[in-house]
Design an enzyme around this catalytic site. Structure first.
Site, PDB file in Angstrom:
ATOM      1  N   CYS A   1       7.186 -39.593  -8.515  1.00  0.00           N
ATOM      2  CA  CYS A   1       5.769 -39.965  -8.585  1.00  0.00           C
ATOM      3  C   CYS A   1       5.055 -39.841  -7.249  1.00  0.00           C
ATOM      4  O   CYS A   1       3.950 -40.333  -7.090  1.00  0.00           O
ATOM      5  CB  CYS A   1       5.624 -41.396  -9.125  1.00  0.00           C
ATOM      6  SG  CYS A   1       6.447 -42.644  -8.128  1.00  0.00           S
TER       7      CYS A   1
ATOM      8  N   TYR B   1      10.923 -35.681 -15.442  1.00  0.00           N
ATOM      9  CA  TYR B   1       9.469 -35.511 -15.410  1.00  0.00           C
ATOM     10  C   TYR B   1       8.966 -35.594 -13.976  1.00  0.00           C
ATOM     11  O   TYR B   1       9.650 -36.085 -13.072  1.00  0.00           O
ATOM     12  CB  TYR B   1       8.759 -36.556 -16.280  1.00  0.00           C
ATOM     13  CG  TYR B   1       8.848 -37.978 -15.749  1.00  0.00           C
ATOM     14  CD1 TYR B   1       7.911 -38.467 -14.840  1.00  0.00           C
ATOM     15  CD2 TYR B   1       9.864 -38.841 -16.164  1.00  0.00           C
ATOM     16  CE1 TYR B   1       7.988 -39.766 -14.353  1.00  0.00           C
ATOM     17  CE2 TYR B   1       9.962 -40.133 -15.690  1.00  0.00           C
ATOM     18  CZ  TYR B   1       9.017 -40.588 -14.768  1.00  0.00           C
ATOM     19  OH  TYR B   1       9.099 -41.872 -14.278  1.00  0.00           O
TER      20      TYR B   1
ATOM     21  N   ARG C   1      -3.608   2.955   8.479  1.00  0.00           N
ATOM     22  CA  ARG C   1      -3.900   1.669   7.837  1.00  0.00           C
ATOM     23  C   ARG C   1      -2.654   0.800   7.768  1.00  0.00           C
ATOM     24  O   ARG C   1      -1.541   1.295   7.667  1.00  0.00           O
ATOM     25  CB  ARG C   1      -4.409   1.883   6.406  1.00  0.00           C
ATOM     26  CG  ARG C   1      -5.648   2.741   6.299  1.00  0.00           C
ATOM     27  CD  ARG C   1      -6.074   2.852   4.857  1.00  0.00           C
ATOM     28  NE  ARG C   1      -7.211   3.741   4.696  1.00  0.00           N
ATOM     29  CZ  ARG C   1      -8.130   3.612   3.754  1.00  0.00           C
ATOM     30  NH1 ARG C   1      -8.041   2.631   2.887  1.00  0.00           N
ATOM     31  NH2 ARG C   1      -9.130   4.457   3.659  1.00  0.00           N
TER      32      ARG C   1
ATOM     33  N   SER D   1      12.429 -43.650 -10.434  1.00  0.00           N
ATOM     34  CA  SER D   1      11.311 -42.780 -10.092  1.00  0.00           C
ATOM     35  C   SER D   1      11.353 -42.588  -8.583  1.00  0.00           C
ATOM     36  O   SER D   1      11.284 -43.561  -7.826  1.00  0.00           O
ATOM     37  CB  SER D   1       9.974 -43.393 -10.512  1.00  0.00           C
ATOM     38  OG  SER D   1       8.908 -42.522 -10.190  1.00  0.00           O
TER      39      SER D   1
ATOM     40  N   MET E   1      -5.941  -7.129   8.548  1.00  0.00           N
ATOM     41  CA  MET E   1      -5.365  -6.302   9.601  1.00  0.00           C
ATOM     42  C   MET E   1      -6.219  -5.053   9.786  1.00  0.00           C
ATOM     43  O   MET E   1      -7.218  -4.866   9.123  1.00  0.00           O
ATOM     44  CB  MET E   1      -3.908  -5.986   9.282  1.00  0.00           C
ATOM     45  CG  MET E   1      -3.016  -7.221   9.367  1.00  0.00           C
ATOM     46  SD  MET E   1      -1.311  -6.878   8.957  1.00  0.00           S
ATOM     47  CE  MET E   1      -1.428  -6.569   7.208  1.00  0.00           C
TER      48      MET E   1
ATOM     49  N   HIS F   1     -16.168  -7.997   2.018  1.00  0.00           N
ATOM     50  CA  HIS F   1     -15.156  -8.902   2.582  1.00  0.00           C
ATOM     51  C   HIS F   1     -15.389 -10.327   2.115  1.00  0.00           C
ATOM     52  O   HIS F   1     -14.466 -11.025   1.682  1.00  0.00           O
ATOM     53  CB  HIS F   1     -15.197  -8.829   4.117  1.00  0.00           C
ATOM     54  CG  HIS F   1     -14.296  -9.815   4.782  1.00  0.00           C
ATOM     55  ND1 HIS F   1     -14.727 -11.079   5.145  1.00  0.00           N
ATOM     56  CD2 HIS F   1     -12.993  -9.746   5.113  1.00  0.00           C
ATOM     57  CE1 HIS F   1     -13.716 -11.732   5.689  1.00  0.00           C
ATOM     58  NE2 HIS F   1     -12.656 -10.950   5.690  1.00  0.00           N
TER      59      HIS F   1
ATOM     60  N   LYS G   1       0.829  -1.207   0.000  1.00  0.00           N
ATOM     61  CA  LYS G   1       0.000   0.000   0.000  1.00  0.00           C
ATOM     62  C   LYS G   1       0.860   1.252   0.000  1.00  0.00           C
ATOM     63  O   LYS G   1       0.649   2.185  -0.785  1.00  0.00           O
ATOM     64  CB  LYS G   1      -0.927  -0.016   1.214  1.00  0.00           C
ATOM     65  CG  LYS G   1      -1.940   1.120   1.240  1.00  0.00           C
ATOM     66  CD  LYS G   1      -2.912   0.960   2.413  1.00  0.00           C
ATOM     67  CE  LYS G   1      -3.740  -0.288   2.256  1.00  0.00           C
ATOM     68  NZ  LYS G   1      -4.697  -0.489   3.370  1.00  0.00           N
TER      69      LYS G   1
ATOM     70  N   ARG H   1      -3.668  -1.712  -5.984  1.00  0.00           N
ATOM     71  CA  ARG H   1      -2.898  -2.953  -5.800  1.00  0.00           C
ATOM     72  C   ARG H   1      -3.327  -3.918  -6.897  1.00  0.00           C
ATOM     73  O   ARG H   1      -4.397  -3.759  -7.485  1.00  0.00           O
ATOM     74  CB  ARG H   1      -3.152  -3.568  -4.428  1.00  0.00           C
ATOM     75  CG  ARG H   1      -4.606  -3.915  -4.161  1.00  0.00           C
ATOM     76  CD  ARG H   1      -4.829  -4.320  -2.724  1.00  0.00           C
ATOM     77  NE  ARG H   1      -6.245  -4.528  -2.440  1.00  0.00           N
ATOM     78  CZ  ARG H   1      -6.754  -4.660  -1.212  1.00  0.00           C
ATOM     79  NH1 ARG H   1      -5.956  -4.585  -0.163  1.00  0.00           N
ATOM     80  NH2 ARG H   1      -8.037  -4.858  -1.028  1.00  0.00           N
TER      81      ARG H   1
ATOM     82  N   GLY I   1      -8.537  -7.094   4.441  1.00  0.00           N
ATOM     83  CA  GLY I   1      -9.371  -7.240   5.630  1.00  0.00           C
ATOM     84  C   GLY I   1      -8.724  -7.970   6.781  1.00  0.00           C
ATOM     85  O   GLY I   1      -9.351  -8.148   7.832  1.00  0.00           O
TER      86      GLY I   1
END
Length: 904
Positions: A859, A879, A114, A792, A125, A483, A44, A367, A123
Site C-alpha cells: 500500500c 494485490y 544524423r 500489507s 541530438m 518540436h 533510425k 519510426r 530533436g
C-alpha cells in the site's frame, strides 16, 4: 613455407576475421542490417535498412553503430581502430551507387549526418545536412543541378547547421543575420532570395564562424564529415539529451548510432518538397493520414517551425492552404501506398520523414510515432479489431503512465471565457497557468509550486526542461509536427502551436494579441484539443473516459493476476477509485479523518488530556465521526474489501502550534495555557517518525484503538443491514516489529469486537492483519504471520527504515545520487529491488512458509509505479494499492507484468 610463418599468417587471418564491424551499409535490396538490429544500429539505422530491404525508396548510406559511441566515451573520445578504413569503404559504395564523388568539385556527393538512438528521442541530438559543400563543390552543385539559387541556399544551410552543431556558434547569430538581410531586401520568405543574395548570406555566415571560433570555416569535406560524426556522438551527452534520458529512463550506456546518407533535396524548386507524416492521427488516433509538408524546403524547416507547413490531405486544407494531395498528386498517391506498406509491415502507427525531389519520393526515416494517451488507446484497440495485432499485444502497446493524461480535468464548456486567439491543437488537454517566456523562468516558478505556461515564438531542444516543468506550451510558429508539438505530446503536456496572431517581445516580457498585452505572470488558459488560447483562468471539469479506455482495460483485466485496490479515506476518493476500477480499498489512513475542523479539537483534547477520564471523554466524542466515516466507505465499496489502518502517525502532528489554537484547547479542557504548553513540550520528540507512533500508540493508549475498532465494527454491521450484503472489514495494525506487539493489539481488538457483536446480537466476518514496514518485521515475518490474517507491505516507511533516508529530506541529495549512478532511480518512486525488494521477498517467503494462503498486498506509493508493480508480480503479491488516479495505471501495469512473466 615455414611452420612459424604459417602460424603467423593464421594468426593474422584470425585477427582480420575478428575485427569488429563498426559500419553497416543500407541500400535498396542489399542492406547489411534490419529492423531487429536496433540495439546496434539505433532505431533510425535499423529502420532505414529495413525499408530498403522491403523495396522502399531510401537514399543509400551507412550506419556507424552504437558500439562506436560506447568505445568513443570509454576511450577518452577516441575512435576505435578500423573505423576509418570501414568508413572509406562504405563511402565508396554510396559514391558508386549515386554516380557522384565525395568532394568532387564537378559532381559532388553530399550527405546528411544524423543521430539515431535505439529509442526515439525527437530533436534531442544533432543533425547536419548538405555536408560536403565548400566554395568549389557549391559551383559543381550549381552546374549539375542547373540551379545556382538552390546550390547557394543549400550551402548557407550547411554552414548554419555545421557552425551551430559542430563548431558551437550560437544558432541565433545566423538567424539574426538572415533576418536583417531579408529586411534590407524587403523580402519575407526565404524562397524569394536569389543566388546572388544567398552568396552574400554565405559570406556573412563564414565571417560569423571565423569571428566566433578564430578559424575559417572548414573546406575539406573529409574533415567536415569527421567533425559532424564527432558532434553527433558528442550530442549524446548534451544537456537536452541528458534531460530527455532522465525523463524517459533511457540508460546512458545505450549510446547513439550515426547515420550517414546521401542527400536528396526538397529545396530545388516547386517540384520538390519535404514533410513529416503519421499513418494515423497522433493526437486522436483516428485512422486517417496525417501530416504536413513544405514545397521547396528542407527537413528542418518543417520540424523547427521556421515556416508554417501545409496539410497533406485536401480534406484538411483551409483557406489559402494548398495540400500535397492537390499540389503533388503523384507523390501523394505513392506516399499513401507507403503508408499502408509500413503500417502493415511494422504493425504500428508510423512517423515518416520524406523528401520529394523532382516529383520523386524518397523516405528518410520511419519510426513508431509518438502519440497522446488517447491516441495510443484508440490505435491499440483499432489495430486489434483490424486484426493487425492481438488483444494481448494491444495491452502491451499502451504505456501505463501515459494514462495520467486521460484522468485529469478538462475545460468546463459552460464557463464564461474570453478567447484571445486560436492556433493548432498540437497536444490535447487543458492547462491554466501564469505566463513565462523562458524555460528557466518556468522551472524557477514551477519549483515554487506555481502553475506555468511556457510561451515562445518556437521551442527548441534547449527548452525541454522548461516544457517538462510547465503545465502547457504555447508557440506562435510551427505546426502539428514541430518540436513543440512532438515533445509536448510525448510528455503529456498541453500544447497550442502556430498561434501566429500573437506578437512576443522577449525584451519587454510581453505577448500582444487581439488588442490585449499580457506580461509575464499574467494568467492564460490553453485548450490543446481545439487550439484555443483564453485570457485568464478557465474552470475545469472531470474528464470522461472513452469506450476505447473501457475496452483496453477490460482486456487488461482479463489477463492480469494482481488485484488493484485504492488508498482512500474520503467518500470522493472512494467513489473515484471505484469508477476507475479499484477492487476495494487497500489503505484507509484514519489519521486523515482527524483533521476536519469538527474533529481536530477533540483529537487535541485526547492527546493533551492528563487523566483517563478527560481522554475517554474526548475519544467518545470522536466515535460517531469515525463510525460515519467508515459507514461511507463501506457503503461505496459494498461487496469489496476495505482495509482500515488504525491510527499511525506520531501525536505531534495533531498538536496545536499557534497560541490561538493552544488557548482554544486549554479552554475546552478547562486548563490554563501554561499547563498545556508544558504538556506539549513533554509530548514533543526529537525523531517522531521513529518515535511514539503506530502500534506503540495502541500499547500506550489502548482506548484510542478500542474506539476505532468499535467504530469499524458498528459501521460494518450498519451497512451490512442497510445493503443486505456482507461487509468484511480488514483491520490493519501499523508499525509492528514483533509478534508480541501484534498479539497484544490483536487481543484488545478482538475483545472490543466481541463486545460489540454481543451488544448487537450479530455475527461478522473480519480480518486482522499488519503492515510490514520495518526491516525487523520482514526478517521475522514467519513469527508475525502466526498472528496475522494478512500482510500489507508499507514500502514508504520500509524504504526509509531500510535505507536510513528520510523521504521528507531526501530531495536535497537523492537526485544527485541518481545523476551520478549511485542509485538507478529514486527509491521512493520505484522500489529498490536489491535492498527493500529483498526484504519484501523475504517477508513473502517467510509469511507463506507459515500460512500458505496468507493474503499479501502493498500500500505504499510504489503500488502505482509500473516498474515496482512488475517486481510485485514477480514476488507473488496478491494485490497492489495506490492513489485513485493511479488505479488505471496499476491495472494496465499489472496486466503487462503478467504478460511479461508469461513471456519469460
Amino acid at each position: 613455407m615455414t611452420l612459424h610463418l604459417a602460424i603467423l599468417l593464421v594468426k593474422q587471418d584470425e585477427t582480420i576475421n575478428m575485427t569488429t564491424k563498426w559500419i553497416y551499409s543500407f541500400d535498396k535490396g542489399q542492406s547489411e542490417g534490419n529492423a531487429q538490429m536496433r540495439d546496434l544500429l539505433g532505431g533510425k539505422g535499423a529502420n532505414l535498412a529495413e525499408m530498403a530491404n522491403i523495396g522502399l525508396p531510401v537514399p543509400p548510406g551507412f550506419t556507424i553503430t552504437t558500439e562506436v559511441c560506447t568505445a568513443f566515451y570509454e576511450n577518452g573520445r577516441q575512435y576505435p581502430a578500423g573505423l576509418e578504413s570501414q568508413l572509406e569503404e562504405a563511402l565508396r559504395k554510396v559514391e558508386a551507387r549515386m554516380g557522384l564523388r565525395f568532394g568532387d568539385p564537378k559532381n559532388p556527393l553530399l550527405v546528411s549526418v544524423r543521430s539515431g538512438a535505439r529509442v526515439s528521442m525527437p530533436g534531442m541530438m544533432d543533425t547536419v545536412l548538405n555536408l560536403g559543400l565548400n566554395d568549389s563543390t557549391v559551383e559543381g552543385l550549381a552546374h549539375s543541378s542547373g540551379d545556382a539559387r538552390f546550390a547557394w541556399d543549400s550551402y548557407r544551410r550547411f554552414i548554419q547547421m555545421y557552425g551551430s552543431v559542430v563548431l558551437g556558434v550560437p544558432h541565433h547569430y545566423f538567424e539574426d543575420l538572415l533576418e536583417q538581410h531579408k529586411r534590407d531586401l524587403k523580402k519575407e520568405d526565404d524562397t524569394a532570395l536569389t543566388a546572388e543574395e544567398w552568396q552574400k548570406v554565405v559570406t556573412g555566415y563564414k565571417q560569423i564562424v571565423e569571428k566566433e571560433t578564430g578559424s575559417a570555416f572548414p573546406e575539406n569535406p573529409k574533415d567536415q564529415l569527421w567533425g559532424a560524426i564527432g558532434a553527433v556522438f558528442g550530442s549524446w551527452m548534451n544537456p537536452r539529451a541528458h534531460t530527455y534520458r532522465k525523463l524517459h529512463d533511457i540508460p546512458v550506456s545505450w549510446g547513439t548510432a550515426v547515420n550517414v546518407q546521401s542527400m536528396v533535396f526538397g529545396n530545388k524548386g516547386d517540384d520538390c518538397a519535404t514533410g513529416v507524416c503519421f499513418t494515423r492521427d497522433p493526437s486522436t488516433g483516428e485512422n486517417i493520414f496525417y501530416g504536413e509538408y513544405l514545397i521547396n524546403a528542407q527537413g528542418e524547416d518543417v520540424v523547427a517551425g521556421i515556416r508554417t507547413p501545409q496539410p497533406m490531405a485536401e480534406s484538411r486544407s483551409k483557406g489559402s492552404q494548398v495540400s500535397m494531395e492537390k499540389a503533388m498528386p503523384n507523390a501523394y498517391k505513392e506516399l499513401l501506398k507507403v503508408r499502408e506498406t509500413l503500417e502493415r509491415h511494422y504493425r504500428d502507427m508510423q512517423d515518416i520523414e520524406f523528401t520529394v525531389e523532382a516529383n520523386t519520393l524518397y523516405l528518410l526515416q520511419t519510426r513508431s510515432g509518438k502519440r497522446t494517451a488517447a491516441a495510443a488507446l484508440r490505435i491499440a484497440v483499432d489495430m486489434a479489431k483490424e486484426g493487425l495485432i492481438t488483444q494481448e499485444e494491444a495491452v502491451m502497446r499502451v504505456s501505463p503512465t501515459s494514462l495520467d493524461q486521460l484522468l485529469h480535468p478538462i475545460l468546463d464548456p459552460s464557463a464564461k471565457c474570453q478567447v484571445l486567439t486560436r492556433g493548432l491543437p498540437a497536444s490535447p488537454g487543458a492547462a491554466t497557468g501564469i505566463i513565462a517566456f523562458s524555460a528557466e523562468d518556468v522551472e524557477d516558478r514551477a519549483a515554487k509550486g506555481e502553475d506555468v505556461i511556457l510561451v515562445r515564438v518556437e521551442t527548441s531542444p534547449e527548452d525541454v526542461h522548461g516544457m517538462h516543468a510547465a503545465r502547457g506550451v504555447l508557440t506562435t510558429r510551427g505546426g502539428m509536427t514541430s518540436h513543440a508539438a512532438v515533445v509536448a505530446r510525448g510528455m503529456g503536456r498541453v500544447c497550442v502551436a502556430g498561434a501566429g496572431n500573437i506578437m512576443i517581445d522577449y525584451a519587454r516580457q510581453t505577448m500582444t494579441v487581439a488588442g490585449h498585452t499580457l506580461i509575464a505572470g499574467d494568467w492564460i488558459t490553453l485548450d490543446g484539443g481545439t487550439g484555443t488560447v483564453y485570457n485568464g483562468r478557465v474552470p475545469t471539469i472531470p474528464p470522461t473516459l472513452s469506450g476505447d479506455f473501457t475496452t483496453l482495460m477490460s482486456w487488461a483485466d482479463s489477463v492480469r493476476r494482481l488485484g488493484v485496490r485504492a488508498n482512500a479515506e474520503t467518500p470522493d476518493d472512494a467513489k473515484m477509485a471505484r469508477n476507475f476500477g479499484a477492487e476495494g480499498i487497500g489503505l484507509c489512513r484514519t489519521e486523515h479523518m482527524f483533521f476536519g475542523p469538527d474533529r481536530i479539537g477533540h483529537v487535541r483534547q485526547m492527546i493533551m488530556a492528563d487523566t483517563d477520564e478527560s481522554r475517554t471523554k474526548a475519544i467518545n466524542a470522536l466515535l460517531p465521526f469515525q463510525r460515519e466515516d467508515f459507514s461511507d466507505l463501506f457503503r461505496i465499496m459494498v461487496g469489496l474489501p476495505v482495509t482500515i489502518r488504525l491510527l499511525d502517525p506520531p501525536l505531534h502532528e495533531f498538536l496545536p502550534h499557534g497560541e490561538n489554537e493552544l488557548r482554544d484547547v486549554a479552554k475546552a479542557l478547562g486548563k490554563d495555557v501554561e499547563t498545556l504548553r508544558a504538556r506539549r513540550s513533554a509530548l514533543s520528540e526529537a525523531n517522531p517518525m521513529l518515535g511514539h507512533r503506530g502500534c506503540r500508540l495502541g500499547v500506550s493508549y489502548p482506548e484510542i484503538y478500542d474506539m476505532q475498532v468499535r467504530a469499524i465494527v458498528e459501521a460494518a454491521l450498519d451497512i451490512s443491514h442497510e445493503t443486505k450484503k456482507a461487509v468484511i472489514p480488514e483491520i490493519m495494525i501499523p508499525l509492528v516489529g514483533t509478534q508480541r506487539e501484534l498479539d497484544l493489539i490483536r487481543q484488545s481488538c478482538e475483545e472490543v469486537i466481541s463486545s460489540v457483536l454481543s451488544e448487537r446480537k450479530a455475527t461478522l466476518d473480519y480480518k486482522i492483519g499488519t503492515m510490514i514496514e520495518l526491516p525487523r518485521a520482514a526478517l521475522t515475518a514467519d513469527q508475525i504471520a502466526q498472528s496475522a490474517d494478512f500482510f500489507s507491505f508499507g514500502t514508504n516507511d520500509l524504504t526509509q527504515t531500510t535505507l536510513g533516508v528520510s523521504r521528507d529530506d531526501a530531495g536535497s541529495f537523492l537526485p544527485e545520487y541518481v545523476e551520478k549512478g549511485l542509485l538507478p532511480q529514486d527509491p521512493f518512486v520505484s522500489i529498490d529491488r536489491e535492498g527493500v525488494g529483498a526484504l519484501v521477498r523475504m517477508g513473502v517467503e517467510k509469511g507463506r512458509s507459515v500460512k500458505k494462503d496468507l493474503k499479501l498486498g502493498i500500500c505504499g506509493e510504489h503500488g502505482g509505479d509500473p516498474l515496482s508493480i512488475s517486481f510485485f508480480e514477480d514476488v507473488g503479491l496478491d494485490y497492489v494499492s495506490c492513489s485513485p488516479f493511479r488505479v488505471p495505471v496499476a491495472r494496465l501495469a499489472a496486466a503487462q507484468a503478467t504478460l511479461a512473466a508469461k513471456k519469460k
